[in-house]
Each structure stands twice: as structure tokens, then as C-alpha cells.
Write a protein that holds these residues in place. Structure first.
Motif, PDB file in Angstrom:
ATOM      1  N   PRO A   1     -32.386 -43.153  10.191  1.00 41.37           N
ATOM      2  CA  PRO A   1     -32.490 -44.388  10.989  1.00 41.37           C
ATOM      3  C   PRO A   1     -32.772 -44.089  12.455  1.00 41.37           C
ATOM      4  O   PRO A   1     -32.180 -43.168  13.040  1.00 41.37           O
ATOM      5  N   PRO A   2     -33.680 -44.844  13.068  1.00 38.73           N
ATOM      6  CA  PRO A   2     -34.054 -44.576  14.464  1.00 38.73           C
ATOM      7  C   PRO A   2     -32.869 -44.557  15.421  1.00 38.73           C
ATOM      8  O   PRO A   2     -32.884 -43.800  16.403  1.00 38.73           O
ATOM      9  N   GLY A   3     -31.826 -45.357  15.146  1.00 35.36           N
ATOM     10  CA  GLY A   3     -30.696 -45.433  16.049  1.00 35.36           C
ATOM     11  C   GLY A   3     -29.911 -44.140  16.185  1.00 35.36           C
ATOM     12  O   GLY A   3     -29.192 -43.962  17.179  1.00 35.36           O
ATOM     13  N   VAL A   4     -30.016 -43.255  15.208  1.00 29.42           N
ATOM     14  CA  VAL A   4     -29.274 -41.989  15.259  1.00 29.42           C
ATOM     15  C   VAL A   4     -30.197 -40.779  15.170  1.00 29.42           C
ATOM     16  O   VAL A   4     -29.734 -39.643  15.229  1.00 29.42           O
ATOM     17  N   ARG A   5     -31.496 -41.019  15.051  1.00 28.95           N
ATOM     18  CA  ARG A   5     -32.432 -39.906  14.810  1.00 28.95           C
ATOM     19  C   ARG A   5     -32.417 -38.903  15.953  1.00 28.95           C
ATOM     20  O   ARG A   5     -32.386 -37.692  15.728  1.00 28.95           O
ATOM     21  N   GLU A   6     -32.443 -39.378  17.189  1.00 29.11           N
ATOM     22  CA  GLU A   6     -32.470 -38.462  18.325  1.00 29.11           C
ATOM     23  C   GLU A   6     -31.198 -37.616  18.389  1.00 29.11           C
ATOM     24  O   GLU A   6     -31.248 -36.414  18.677  1.00 29.11           O
ATOM     25  N   THR A   7     -30.044 -38.235  18.080  1.00 27.39           N
ATOM     26  CA  THR A   7     -28.782 -37.492  18.094  1.00 27.39           C
ATOM     27  C   THR A   7     -28.786 -36.397  17.042  1.00 27.39           C
ATOM     28  O   THR A   7     -28.376 -35.255  17.302  1.00 27.39           O
ATOM     29  N   VAL A   8     -29.264 -36.718  15.845  1.00 28.94           N
ATOM     30  CA  VAL A   8     -29.343 -35.721  14.777  1.00 28.94           C
ATOM     31  C   VAL A   8     -30.295 -34.599  15.184  1.00 28.94           C
ATOM     32  O   VAL A   8     -30.009 -33.413  14.972  1.00 28.94           O
ATOM     33  N   ALA A   9     -31.428 -34.957  15.784  1.00 31.77           N
ATOM     34  CA  ALA A   9     -32.397 -33.941  16.207  1.00 31.77           C
ATOM     35  C   ALA A   9     -31.801 -33.011  17.260  1.00 31.77           C
ATOM     36  O   ALA A   9     -32.049 -31.796  17.237  1.00 31.77           O
ATOM     37  N   ARG A  10     -30.998 -33.540  18.172  1.00 31.01           N
ATOM     38  CA  ARG A  10     -30.366 -32.689  19.195  1.00 31.01           C
ATOM     39  C   ARG A  10     -29.376 -31.713  18.552  1.00 31.01           C
ATOM     40  O   ARG A  10     -29.263 -30.565  18.978  1.00 31.01           O
ATOM     41  N   CYS A  11     -28.661 -32.170  17.537  1.00 31.59           N
ATOM     42  CA  CYS A  11     -27.750 -31.260  16.826  1.00 31.59           C
ATOM     43  C   CYS A  11     -28.508 -30.106  16.183  1.00 31.59           C
ATOM     44  O   CYS A  11     -27.989 -28.991  16.082  1.00 31.59           O
ATOM     45  N   LEU A  12     -29.729 -30.383  15.741  1.00 31.32           N
ATOM     46  CA  LEU A  12     -30.518 -29.401  15.008  1.00 31.32           C
ATOM     47  C   LEU A  12     -31.432 -28.578  15.908  1.00 31.32           C
ATOM     48  O   LEU A  12     -32.334 -27.894  15.418  1.00 31.32           O
ATOM     49  N   ASP A  13     -31.184 -28.610  17.198  1.00 31.09           N
ATOM     50  CA  ASP A  13     -31.979 -27.793  18.122  1.00 31.09           C
ATOM     51  C   ASP A  13     -31.797 -26.314  17.773  1.00 31.09           C
ATOM     52  O   ASP A  13     -30.689 -25.860  17.471  1.00 31.09           O
ATOM     53  N   LYS A  14     -32.887 -25.570  17.797  1.00 27.37           N
ATOM     54  CA  LYS A  14     -32.810 -24.135  17.480  1.00 27.37           C
ATOM     55  C   LYS A  14     -31.945 -23.375  18.475  1.00 27.37           C
ATOM     56  O   LYS A  14     -31.328 -22.373  18.128  1.00 27.37           O
ATOM     57  N   ASP A  15     -31.923 -23.846  19.721  1.00 31.01           N
ATOM     58  CA  ASP A  15     -31.178 -23.169  20.779  1.00 31.01           C
ATOM     59  C   ASP A  15     -29.757 -23.725  20.832  1.00 31.01           C
ATOM     60  O   ASP A  15     -29.561 -24.903  21.146  1.00 31.01           O
ATOM     61  N   PRO A  16     -28.736 -22.919  20.518  1.00 34.45           N
ATOM     62  CA  PRO A  16     -27.369 -23.440  20.507  1.00 34.45           C
ATOM     63  C   PRO A  16     -26.923 -23.984  21.860  1.00 34.45           C
ATOM     64  O   PRO A  16     -26.059 -24.863  21.921  1.00 34.45           O
ATOM     65  N   ARG A  17     -27.532 -23.509  22.946  1.00 36.82           N
ATOM     66  CA  ARG A  17     -27.138 -23.985  24.285  1.00 36.82           C
ATOM     67  C   ARG A  17     -27.568 -25.420  24.526  1.00 36.82           C
ATOM     68  O   ARG A  17     -27.017 -26.087  25.412  1.00 36.82           O
ATOM     69  N   ARG A  18     -28.532 -25.904  23.785  1.00 38.20           N
ATOM     70  CA  ARG A  18     -29.030 -27.269  23.987  1.00 38.20           C
ATOM     71  C   ARG A  18     -28.399 -28.281  23.044  1.00 38.20           C
ATOM     72  O   ARG A  18     -28.670 -29.479  23.149  1.00 38.20           O
ATOM     73  N   ARG A  19     -27.572 -27.825  22.121  1.00 37.18           N
ATOM     74  CA  ARG A  19     -26.922 -28.771  21.208  1.00 37.18           C
ATOM     75  C   ARG A  19     -25.807 -29.519  21.948  1.00 37.18           C
ATOM     76  O   ARG A  19     -25.131 -28.945  22.797  1.00 37.18           O
ATOM     77  N   PRO A  20     -25.592 -30.790  21.613  1.00 39.43           N
ATOM     78  CA  PRO A  20     -24.568 -31.569  22.319  1.00 39.43           C
ATOM     79  C   PRO A  20     -23.167 -31.121  21.948  1.00 39.43           C
ATOM     80  O   PRO A  20     -22.930 -30.549  20.878  1.00 39.43           O
ATOM     81  N   GLY A  21     -22.223 -31.398  22.839  1.00 47.38           N
ATOM     82  CA  GLY A  21     -20.823 -31.147  22.554  1.00 47.38           C
ATOM     83  C   GLY A  21     -20.197 -32.326  21.827  1.00 47.38           C
ATOM     84  O   GLY A  21     -20.822 -33.378  21.640  1.00 47.38           O
ATOM     85  N   THR A  22     -18.958 -32.174  21.432  1.00 50.54           N
ATOM     86  CA  THR A  22     -18.309 -33.223  20.637  1.00 50.54           C
ATOM     87  C   THR A  22     -18.084 -34.509  21.438  1.00 50.54           C
ATOM     88  O   THR A  22     -18.181 -35.606  20.874  1.00 50.54           O
ATOM     89  N   ALA A  23     -17.813 -34.404  22.729  1.00 50.42           N
ATOM     90  CA  ALA A  23     -17.595 -35.612  23.524  1.00 50.42           C
ATOM     91  C   ALA A  23     -18.856 -36.463  23.579  1.00 50.42           C
ATOM     92  O   ALA A  23     -18.808 -37.700  23.385  1.00 50.42           O
ATOM     93  N   ALA A  24     -19.999 -35.829  23.819  1.00 47.96           N
ATOM     94  CA  ALA A  24     -21.263 -36.555  23.851  1.00 47.96           C
ATOM     95  C   ALA A  24     -21.591 -37.151  22.485  1.00 47.96           C
ATOM     96  O   ALA A  24     -22.113 -38.272  22.386  1.00 47.96           O
ATOM     97  N   LEU A  25     -21.290 -36.419  21.440  1.00 51.04           N
ATOM     98  CA  LEU A  25     -21.588 -36.913  20.095  1.00 51.04           C
ATOM     99  C   LEU A  25     -20.741 -38.126  19.734  1.00 51.04           C
ATOM    100  O   LEU A  25     -21.232 -39.057  19.086  1.00 51.04           O
ATOM    101  N   LEU A  26     -19.481 -38.125  20.136  1.00 44.14           N
ATOM    102  CA  LEU A  26     -18.646 -39.290  19.852  1.00 44.14           C
ATOM    103  C   LEU A  26     -19.222 -40.540  20.511  1.00 44.14           C
ATOM    104  O   LEU A  26     -19.263 -41.619  19.902  1.00 44.14           O
ATOM    105  N   GLY A  27     -19.679 -40.410  21.757  1.00 43.24           N
ATOM    106  CA  GLY A  27     -20.273 -41.548  22.437  1.00 43.24           C
ATOM    107  C   GLY A  27     -21.548 -42.021  21.762  1.00 43.24           C
ATOM    108  O   GLY A  27     -21.825 -43.231  21.707  1.00 43.24           O
ATOM    109  N   ALA A  28     -22.335 -41.085  21.227  1.00 45.83           N
ATOM    110  CA  ALA A  28     -23.613 -41.441  20.615  1.00 45.83           C
ATOM    111  C   ALA A  28     -23.474 -42.009  19.211  1.00 45.83           C
ATOM    112  O   ALA A  28     -24.296 -42.817  18.774  1.00 45.83           O
ATOM    113  N   LEU A  29     -22.425 -41.584  18.492  1.00 44.73           N
ATOM    114  CA  LEU A  29     -22.309 -41.946  17.076  1.00 44.73           C
ATOM    115  C   LEU A  29     -21.304 -43.059  16.803  1.00 44.73           C
ATOM    116  O   LEU A  29     -21.321 -43.636  15.712  1.00 44.73           O
ATOM    117  N   ALA A  30     -20.421 -43.368  17.733  1.00 42.32           N
ATOM    118  CA  ALA A  30     -19.377 -44.362  17.468  1.00 42.32           C
ATOM    119  C   ALA A  30     -19.996 -45.675  16.997  1.00 42.32           C
ATOM    120  O   ALA A  30     -20.896 -46.214  17.636  1.00 42.32           O
TER     121      ALA A  30
END
Length: 328
Positions: free
Chosen positions: A232-261
């Protein structure tokens, strides 16, 4: 794996109700605590228990896993690494796995997907706060309980493909959900679990792993973009950020809670899932009241029984597979 001559009637203080399944480490049983609570008890194979190094590592990992506290995990409640054989008891959750739920009733709609995602982030926060990295977050390690999702088998996925505990230079997990740095042996840390979270959410939204399965999956994880077209478009960008090849660019849990709540009222699971949850509870109640040792588990209980990791790949083997894919 050799089948035990007979199933035990007791494991430590727990009365065995029946066998749930088996895996690389040994056998897992449904049992009752002295207070009548249901637990899943994992019993180590004799040949592993005879290895002093195994026992020491097992004790360290169990101690770390027992430190995890949270409402979104199936907690480690007891263990005896010095017993003959060693065993580990975890909370038993009578609920279907995400893998089973999606296979039976299809992908989750966006509201339920957000509920799942926020719950998994809460679980990872608790796991990481205890100094544990799950290392094998995948759809079959997520249970959809009535009140909230639960993550299982955290910090105790200890085996490689030979049944030995992982050692330096080895990696373990399920390739379709492993981070690139985990596949190549470059390092394991909390960002690996964030990558796996992205894969699990993509699966929950589409019914398939974002890099596919089978031949070539390790190369695709390491070098290709995930297929998120059906997320779904509403969560696609968040999922894509989690799947970034570079671990330094993946979001932390605080940012993810705000994006997924999920906004507004917390959504219920789809009706087919709630039906399965009810059936699991009824099966568990029947088995607990029967209380007979060695009773075979009902199919509904068998479907969600989880054992420790059955197979893994050493860092060398994984790197060879990735390199073969690159050369094609």
C-alpha cells in the motif's frame, strides 16, 4: 533427527502435555507450569548437550533472552542449561503465525498492516534494549494473538546447518529476510532486524517476500531492489527505507513507530484470523484439561509450533552463493 525413545512426562517443574515438533536443536513440547500456565519447552539433543562449549554458549544466550521484557514478545520464562538434557521454556501463545494467516486469508489490509508493524517495532525495541539481536525475524516467527502481535524465538536462534552453535565468522537466518551485511558476514546488529522487519511487512502486505524465494535470493537481497509494487502506498516508503542496503540509512524504532502507528481506533485482525485464534484457544483448553503425557497435538497447534532454527549457512558459503549470482 533421531526420535527420542519416549517423550518425558516432566521437564524440570513442567508437566508435559504433548509434543509440538522438532528441529535442529531437539524437541519442543507443550507443557503446564505448576500454576497451570501453558509453556513451550525446548529440549536439547543429547549429542549437543555433551558439548561443553555448546552449554556455555547456550547459557549466555538464554541469560540475554531472559532479560527481554515486553508485551509484544513470547517471553523466555525458565531454563536450565545445566540439566541433562538442557531445556528452555517460553510463553506459549495459542495463535496463528503471520505466515499461516496470510497463506489462509491473504495479505493484510493497510490498517491491520500498520497495527502489525507498530507491534513488531515495539517488540524489537524491547529485544534490542536487552542487548539481543533477533537475527531471524520472519513471518513464521510472528504470532497474531488476539490482543497484539508477538515475536518469538528471539536471541535463541543459535544453530547453524550442522546443529552447532554459531561461531565467529558464521551467520544464520532465513536468506529471504536477512540483511545484506548479515548474508556476507559483515556484521550483525539491530539494523539487521530492521531490514527483516521491512521484509516481513512486505510479505504481510503482498503474500510474498520482497526479494522472492529460492534460487538466487541471496544475490537479489545483496544487489537488487525489492519488489514493493503491491505494498500500500501509505506504508511503501517506510518499508523501502527498512530495506535499504546500507544499514546506516535504515530508520530507528522511534521513527518507525511514528510512521506506522495506525490512526484512530486500533483495527481488529481480519475475520479468518480471529476465527483461527479462537480455534487455537479452544484446542489449548482441551489439551490442558486432558493433561496426558505423550498426547499428539491437534493439527491447529502443530501449525504454529516453532522450534529453534533448523538450518543456517556459514558466512563463507553465503558469500560464495552471492558471488556466483554476481558472475552470471
Amino acid at each position: 533427527m533421531r526420535t527420542p525413545v519416549s517423550d518425558p512426562q516432566r521437564i524440570g517443574p513442567y508437566a508435559v502435555v504433548g509434543r509440538l515438533g522438532s528441529g535442529g536443536m531437539g524437541w519442543v513440547y507443550l507443557a503446564r507450569s505448576p500454576a497451570g500456565e501453558a509453556v513451550a519447552v525446548k529440549v536439547v539433543r543429547a549429542e549437543l548437550a555433551a558439548d561443553d562449549g555448546f552449554r556455555r554458549r547456550f547459557a549466555r544466550e538464554v541469560a540475554a533472552a531472559r532479560a527481554v521484557a515486553g508485551e509484544y514478545t513470547a517471553a523466555v520464562v525458565d531454563a536450565d542449561p545445566l540439566a541433562s538434557p538442557p531445556w528452555l521454556a517460553t510463553e506459549y501463545v495459542a495463535a496463528p503465525s503471520l505466515a499461516e494467516a496470510v497463506a489462509a486469508s491473504g495479505p493484510l489490509p493497510e490498517p491491520e498492516l500498520r497495527r502489525l508493524g507498530a507491534g513488531l517495532v515495539e517488540a524489537l525495541r524491547a529485544i534490542h534494549a536487552a542487548g539481543v539481536v533477533h537475527r531471524d525475524l520472519k513471518p513464521s516467527n510472528v504470532l497474531l494473538a488476539a490482543d497484539r502481535p508477538r515475536v518469538i524465538d528471539f536471541g535463541v536462534s543459535l544453530l547453524d546447518g550442522t546443529g552447532r552453535l554459531t561461531r565467529a565468522g558464521s551467520v544464520l537466518g532465513t536468506p529471504a529476510y536477512m540483511a545484506p551485511e548479515q548474508l556476507t558476514g559483515a556484521g550483525v546488529g539491530p539494523p539487521c532486524d530492521i531490514f527483516a522487519l521491512g521484509g516481513v511487512l512486505a510479505y504481510a502486505a503482498t503474500g510474498r517476500a520482497p526479494f522472492g524465494d529460492g534460487s538466487g535470493v541471496m544475490y537479489r537481497v545483496a544487489h537488487e531492489a525489492p519488489d514493493l509494487s503491491a505494498v500500500p502506498p501509505g506504508v511503501r516508503e517506510t518499508v523501502a527505507r527498512c530495506l535499504d542496503k546500507d544499514p546506516r540509512r535504515r530508520p530507528g524504532t522511534a521513527a518507525l513507530l511514528g510512521a506506522l502507528a495506525p490512526p484512530g481506533t486500533l483495527p481488529s485482525w481480519p475475520a479468518p484470523v480471529t476465527d483461527r485464534i479462537r480455534e487455537r484457544g479452544e484446542d489449548l483448553a482441551r489439551r490442558r484439561s486432558a493433561g496426558a503425557a505423550g498426547v499428539s497435538m491437534a493439527p491447529a497447534l502443530l501449525l504454529h509450533a516453532r522450534t529453534l532454527l533448523d538450518a543456517g549457512l556459514t558466512g563463507t558459503l553465503v558469500r560464495q552463493a552471492v558471488d556466483r549470482g554476481r558472475s552470471r
